[in-house]
Scaffold this motif. Structure first.
Motif, short mmCIF file in Angstrom:
data_model
loop_
_atom_site.label_atom_id
_atom_site.label_comp_id
_atom_site.label_asym_id
_atom_site.label_seq_id
_atom_site.Cartn_x
_atom_site.Cartn_y
_atom_site.Cartn_z
N ASP A 1 40.47 46.78 32.60
CA ASP A 1 39.76 48.24 32.70
C ASP A 1 40.12 49.08 31.68
OD1 ASP A 1 37.70 49.66 34.12
OD2 ASP A 1 39.45 50.80 34.85
N ASP A 2 41.50 49.09 31.10
CA ASP A 2 41.82 49.83 30.29
C ASP A 2 41.17 49.45 28.98
OD1 ASP A 2 43.28 51.39 31.93
OD2 ASP A 2 45.30 50.64 31.42
N ARG A 3 41.13 48.29 28.53
CA ARG A 3 40.47 47.65 27.22
C ARG A 3 39.02 47.50 27.23
NH1 ARG A 3 44.98 42.89 26.21
NH2 ARG A 3 46.85 44.36 26.17
N ASN A 4 38.22 47.98 28.33
CA ASN A 4 36.85 47.93 28.27
C ASN A 4 36.39 46.39 28.02
OD1 ASN A 4 36.51 50.61 28.99
ND2 ASN A 4 36.66 51.14 26.95
N MET A 5 37.05 45.63 28.63
CA MET A 5 37.02 43.85 28.55
C MET A 5 35.53 43.55 29.21
SD MET A 5 40.55 42.61 28.76
CE MET A 5 40.59 41.00 27.77
N ARG A 6 34.97 42.45 28.96
CA ARG A 6 33.60 41.96 29.62
C ARG A 6 33.98 41.11 30.98
NH1 ARG A 6 30.66 39.60 24.47
NH2 ARG A 6 32.50 38.18 24.54
N VAL A 7 32.86 41.09 31.61
CA VAL A 7 32.95 40.16 32.58
C VAL A 7 33.28 38.59 31.92
CG1 VAL A 7 31.75 38.88 34.58
CG2 VAL A 7 31.63 41.40 34.22
N GLY A 8 34.34 38.05 32.86
CA GLY A 8 34.57 36.52 32.27
C GLY A 8 35.84 36.74 31.49
N GLU A 9 36.22 37.83 31.17
CA GLU A 9 37.71 37.99 30.37
C GLU A 9 38.60 38.40 31.05
OE1 GLU A 9 36.31 39.14 26.07
OE2 GLU A 9 36.44 40.73 27.51
N ALA A 10 40.14 37.63 31.27
CA ALA A 10 41.05 38.01 32.18
C ALA A 10 42.28 38.07 31.78
CB ALA A 10 41.11 37.21 33.39
N PRO A 11 43.05 39.10 31.27
CA PRO A 11 44.12 39.27 30.72
C PRO A 11 45.25 38.27 31.37
CG PRO A 11 43.42 41.44 30.79
CD PRO A 11 42.54 40.60 31.60
N GLY A 12 45.97 37.30 30.62
CA GLY A 12 47.06 36.27 31.11
C GLY A 12 46.31 35.23 31.79
N PHE A 13 45.06 35.05 31.81
CA PHE A 13 44.48 33.89 32.43
C PHE A 13 43.44 33.17 31.61
CE2 PHE A 13 45.61 36.79 36.03
CZ PHE A 13 46.06 35.94 36.88
N GLN A 14 43.36 32.01 31.67
CA GLN A 14 42.44 31.02 31.23
C GLN A 14 41.19 31.23 32.25
OE1 GLN A 14 43.07 27.17 30.10
NE2 GLN A 14 41.06 26.75 29.30
N VAL A 15 40.00 31.41 32.00
CA VAL A 15 38.70 31.41 32.87
C VAL A 15 37.90 30.41 32.55
CG1 VAL A 15 37.08 32.88 33.70
CG2 VAL A 15 39.11 34.02 32.81
N THR A 16 37.75 29.59 33.45
CA THR A 16 36.67 28.35 33.43
C THR A 16 35.63 28.49 34.64
OG1 THR A 16 38.12 26.96 34.63
CG2 THR A 16 38.14 27.14 32.03
N ARG A 17 34.62 27.75 34.36
CA ARG A 17 33.81 27.66 35.39
C ARG A 17 33.28 28.80 36.17
NH1 ARG A 17 32.45 26.93 40.77
NH2 ARG A 17 34.60 27.37 41.50
N ILE A 18 32.55 29.94 35.59
CA ILE A 18 32.02 31.00 35.99
C ILE A 18 30.64 30.80 36.40
CG2 ILE A 18 31.53 33.52 35.46
CD1 ILE A 18 33.61 33.51 33.23
N VAL A 19 30.52 31.14 37.75
CA VAL A 19 29.12 30.92 38.35
C VAL A 19 28.85 32.54 38.97
CG1 VAL A 19 27.60 29.98 40.06
CG2 VAL A 19 29.56 28.56 39.12
N THR A 20 27.66 33.01 38.57
CA THR A 20 27.32 34.31 39.37
C THR A 20 26.09 34.18 39.80
OG1 THR A 20 25.76 34.80 37.12
CG2 THR A 20 28.36 35.39 36.93
N LYS A 21 25.88 35.04 40.95
CA LYS A 21 24.49 35.48 41.63
C LYS A 21 24.54 36.31 42.04
CE LYS A 21 22.37 33.71 45.97
NZ LYS A 21 22.69 33.18 47.29
N CYS A 22 23.21 37.09 41.71
CA CYS A 22 22.64 38.42 41.74
C CYS A 22 21.60 38.37 42.67
CB CYS A 22 22.66 39.34 40.49
SG CYS A 22 24.33 39.50 39.64
#
Length: 70
Positions: free
Chosen positions: A31-52
């Motif tokens: 939140d402080d760094r205004n990062m984007r959806v899919g970014e997670a400080p301290g984590f590797q993020v894979t397999r993102i699935v979204t449903k709106c």
């Protein structure tokens, strides 16, 4: 909510919920760094699935992702 929710806002809210569960500190950094959806400080993020879905006052979104601590 009383106000309209854009798809972008709904996605951000869903991602913040994931980060809060994974690591509240990571969510605050995101939140402080205004990062984007899919970014997670301290984590590797894979397999993102979204449903709106469009609802009366905008959108509701769900996100599934795999987060691995780095």
């Amino acid at each position: 909510k009383a106000e309209d929710t854009s798809r972008e806002t709904a996605l951000e809210e869903a991602w913040e919920a994931i980060l809060e569960v994974a690591d509240p500190r990571s969510r605050r950094i995101w939140d402080d760094r205004n990062m984007r959806v899919g970014e997670a400080p301290g984590f590797q993020v894979t397999r993102i699935v979204t449903k709106c879905s469009q609802i009366r006052n905008g959108y509701a979104c769900q996100i599934e992702a795999t987060l691995c601590r780095q």
